[in-house]
Design a protein around this motif. Sequence first.
Motif, PDB file in Angstrom:
ATOM      1  N   PRO A   7      43.964  34.569  48.617  1.00  0.00           N
ATOM      2  CA  PRO A   7      42.846  35.229  49.313  1.00  0.00           C
ATOM      3  C   PRO A   7      43.266  35.698  50.706  1.00  0.00           C
ATOM      4  O   PRO A   7      43.930  34.965  51.449  1.00  0.00           O
ATOM      5  N   ARG A   8      42.892  36.929  51.059  1.00  0.00           N
ATOM      6  CA  ARG A   8      43.234  37.482  52.371  1.00  0.00           C
ATOM      7  C   ARG A   8      42.168  37.202  53.414  1.00  0.00           C
ATOM      8  O   ARG A   8      42.371  37.496  54.592  1.00  0.00           O
ATOM      9  N   ARG A  10      50.963  20.362  29.343  1.00  0.00           N
ATOM     10  CA  ARG A  10      50.707  20.971  30.644  1.00  0.00           C
ATOM     11  C   ARG A  10      49.366  21.709  30.639  1.00  0.00           C
ATOM     12  O   ARG A  10      49.059  22.474  29.725  1.00  0.00           O
ATOM     13  N   VAL A  11      48.613  21.475  31.707  1.00  0.00           N
ATOM     14  CA  VAL A  11      47.370  22.209  31.968  1.00  0.00           C
ATOM     15  C   VAL A  11      47.671  23.185  33.091  1.00  0.00           C
ATOM     16  O   VAL A  11      48.165  22.790  34.158  1.00  0.00           O
ATOM     17  N   SER A  12      47.399  24.443  32.862  1.00  0.00           N
ATOM     18  CA  SER A  12      47.726  25.464  33.855  1.00  0.00           C
ATOM     19  C   SER A  12      46.452  26.051  34.446  1.00  0.00           C
ATOM     20  O   SER A  12      45.466  26.286  33.749  1.00  0.00           O
ATOM     21  N   VAL A  13      46.506  26.283  35.753  1.00  0.00           N
ATOM     22  CA  VAL A  13      45.413  26.917  36.489  1.00  0.00           C
ATOM     23  C   VAL A  13      45.981  28.143  37.181  1.00  0.00           C
ATOM     24  O   VAL A  13      47.008  28.056  37.879  1.00  0.00           O
ATOM     25  N   HIS A  14      45.336  29.274  36.986  1.00  0.00           N
ATOM     26  CA  HIS A  14      45.773  30.513  37.642  1.00  0.00           C
ATOM     27  C   HIS A  14      44.583  31.121  38.369  1.00  0.00           C
ATOM     28  O   HIS A  14      43.515  31.322  37.788  1.00  0.00           O
ATOM     29  N   LEU A  15      44.774  31.403  39.671  1.00  0.00           N
ATOM     30  CA  LEU A  15      43.766  32.048  40.503  1.00  0.00           C
ATOM     31  C   LEU A  15      44.349  33.342  41.052  1.00  0.00           C
ATOM     32  O   LEU A  15      45.470  33.350  41.591  1.00  0.00           O
ATOM     33  N   ALA A  16      43.608  34.430  40.907  1.00  0.00           N
ATOM     34  CA  ALA A  16      44.047  35.735  41.420  1.00  0.00           C
ATOM     35  C   ALA A  16      42.925  36.290  42.290  1.00  0.00           C
ATOM     36  O   ALA A  16      41.853  36.642  41.786  1.00  0.00           O
ATOM     37  N   TRP A  17      43.198  36.368  43.606  1.00  0.00           N
ATOM     38  CA  TRP A  17      42.189  36.847  44.555  1.00  0.00           C
ATOM     39  C   TRP A  17      42.431  38.326  44.844  1.00  0.00           C
ATOM     40  O   TRP A  17      43.240  38.683  45.694  1.00  0.00           O
ATOM     41  N   PRO A  54      40.940  42.283  45.896  1.00  0.00           N
ATOM     42  CA  PRO A  54      40.016  42.717  46.955  1.00  0.00           C
ATOM     43  C   PRO A  54      38.545  42.686  46.532  1.00  0.00           C
ATOM     44  O   PRO A  54      37.661  42.434  47.365  1.00  0.00           O
ATOM     45  N   ASP A  55      38.242  42.937  45.270  1.00  0.00           N
ATOM     46  CA  ASP A  55      36.846  43.016  44.847  1.00  0.00           C
ATOM     47  C   ASP A  55      36.420  41.906  43.899  1.00  0.00           C
ATOM     48  O   ASP A  55      35.248  41.824  43.525  1.00  0.00           O
ATOM     49  N   ARG A  56      37.370  41.024  43.510  1.00  0.00           N
ATOM     50  CA  ARG A  56      37.011  39.990  42.544  1.00  0.00           C
ATOM     51  C   ARG A  56      38.034  38.865  42.614  1.00  0.00           C
ATOM     52  O   ARG A  56      39.135  39.037  43.142  1.00  0.00           O
ATOM     53  N   VAL A  57      37.640  37.739  42.042  1.00  0.00           N
ATOM     54  CA  VAL A  57      38.563  36.626  41.847  1.00  0.00           C
ATOM     55  C   VAL A  57      38.579  36.315  40.360  1.00  0.00           C
ATOM     56  O   VAL A  57      37.523  36.241  39.713  1.00  0.00           O
ATOM     57  N   GLU A  58      39.780  36.177  39.812  1.00  0.00           N
ATOM     58  CA  GLU A  58      39.936  35.848  38.399  1.00  0.00           C
ATOM     59  C   GLU A  58      40.496  34.442  38.295  1.00  0.00           C
ATOM     60  O   GLU A  58      41.459  34.083  38.973  1.00  0.00           O
ATOM     61  N   LEU A 117      34.679  36.658  38.978  1.00  0.00           N
ATOM     62  CA  LEU A 117      33.564  36.640  39.931  1.00  0.00           C
ATOM     63  C   LEU A 117      33.761  37.741  40.955  1.00  0.00           C
ATOM     64  O   LEU A 117      34.856  37.888  41.504  1.00  0.00           O
ATOM     65  N   PRO A 118      32.738  38.526  41.240  1.00  0.00           N
ATOM     66  CA  PRO A 118      32.874  39.573  42.259  1.00  0.00           C
ATOM     67  C   PRO A 118      32.885  38.972  43.653  1.00  0.00           C
ATOM     68  O   PRO A 118      32.216  37.987  43.938  1.00  0.00           O
ATOM     69  N   ILE A 119      33.634  39.588  44.529  1.00  0.00           N
ATOM     70  CA  ILE A 119      33.649  39.189  45.946  1.00  0.00           C
ATOM     71  C   ILE A 119      33.577  40.452  46.794  1.00  0.00           C
ATOM     72  O   ILE A 119      33.901  41.557  46.350  1.00  0.00           O
ATOM     73  N   GLU A 120      33.129  40.275  48.027  1.00  0.00           N
ATOM     74  CA  GLU A 120      33.036  41.409  48.958  1.00  0.00           C
ATOM     75  C   GLU A 120      34.100  41.271  50.030  1.00  0.00           C
ATOM     76  O   GLU A 120      34.368  40.187  50.541  1.00  0.00           O
ATOM     77  N   GLU A 121      34.682  42.405  50.362  1.00  0.00           N
ATOM     78  CA  GLU A 121      35.717  42.408  51.380  1.00  0.00           C
ATOM     79  C   GLU A 121      35.109  42.130  52.747  1.00  0.00           C
ATOM     80  O   GLU A 121      34.048  42.633  53.085  1.00  0.00           O
ATOM     81  N   ALA A 122      35.774  41.280  53.517  1.00  0.00           N
ATOM     82  CA  ALA A 122      35.264  40.930  54.836  1.00  0.00           C
ATOM     83  C   ALA A 122      35.287  42.151  55.746  1.00  0.00           C
ATOM     84  O   ALA A 122      36.164  42.993  55.669  1.00  0.00           O
TER      85      ALA A 122
END
Length: 384
Positions: free
Chosen positions: A284-285, A315-322, A324-328, A378-383
Amino acid sequence: MFRPLRRYQIVVDVVAAVLFGLVALLVDVSLLTMVSNAQLLAGVGAGALLAVALAFRRLAPGLALGIAWASAIVQMLALLNPSPTNVAIFAVLYATAAYGSRLVYWLGFASAFAGALTIAVYVHAILPGWANPDLLTVGVAVLIAATFALLLAWVTGALVRTALAAREARRARVLAEAGAVAEQERVRIARDMHDVVAHSLAVVIAQADGARYAAASDPAAAATALGTIATTARAALSDVRLLLTQLRHSQGEGPQPTLADVEALYGQVRASGVDLAVDVDPAPRWEPSAAVQLAVYRILQEALTNALRHGAKGRVSVHLAWHPDRVELTVRNPLPAAPAPPAAGGHGLIGMRERAQLAGGMLEARPDGGHFAVTARLPIEEAA
């Protein structure tokens, strides 16, 4: 026939009717001094009937209307002149429109016209001493005046009826909105309670099982597991107390988990013996909103809890991708060779979907090539 009234309303109506009856008696005795005893008795009886109609005008508007008509018939049969006490008829017509049932409402409307016609015919065609050469003109004038006066009383009651109906509709809407808010709050608290308790109990159960098998060969491992159990239980107890406080008192939601608490969540899962791999790319920026942070935390918590409880070793894997407009978010865990049937009454997947929907996003949970994958966007808004 009878409407529910409060005690003070009944007392007010009865007292007003008694006072009206006394005044009507004095008026009738003073005006009917030159008539026969039979007419005097009829006049007093008609006044008494109007007093009774006045007493029942709110309790039973239909009954009051019938009694008012009976009083008018008694006066006409005795060939009595119109009396000032007939003003009670206006109060009865008002009550039929304001408080009567649908049938009584329209009977009062019809009575206004029928009463006006009866007055015009009785005064200018039947009552002795009121004959007039210009009968048609005077009769029409009396008919118009009586219709206007009686309809005015009925229309006033109809307006009050409309105002009362609007007030009841507003009250019902306020109650419905309050019920909806309370239901939403109960659902939110139930969802938080499930997330906290289910995750904490899964960690406690995994640590207890591990400690039981390791105690014989490695007492230090058992002590470490018991320490993890104690820490997890204390944290869960603190969260449950906070949720119960919110349920008992009308307060704010209180502090909620953020991204800063995710590492502690990973630590609890790893301490339970899970081989957990976490990948955050891109990072996340800026700091996302509190709603997004809470949704990400709770979805990760429930997905890892399901992996701990229902997944196979691996193995349990978690991937987060932040972006500009969403987080996956993706959580994958291996499935056992013979998957156990889902537990009855489970709310984990429902809760995760609700979390994603509340944040404006979506969530999918399904088997994927020997693994079980939970994917959320999930959608996110740019600061600014």
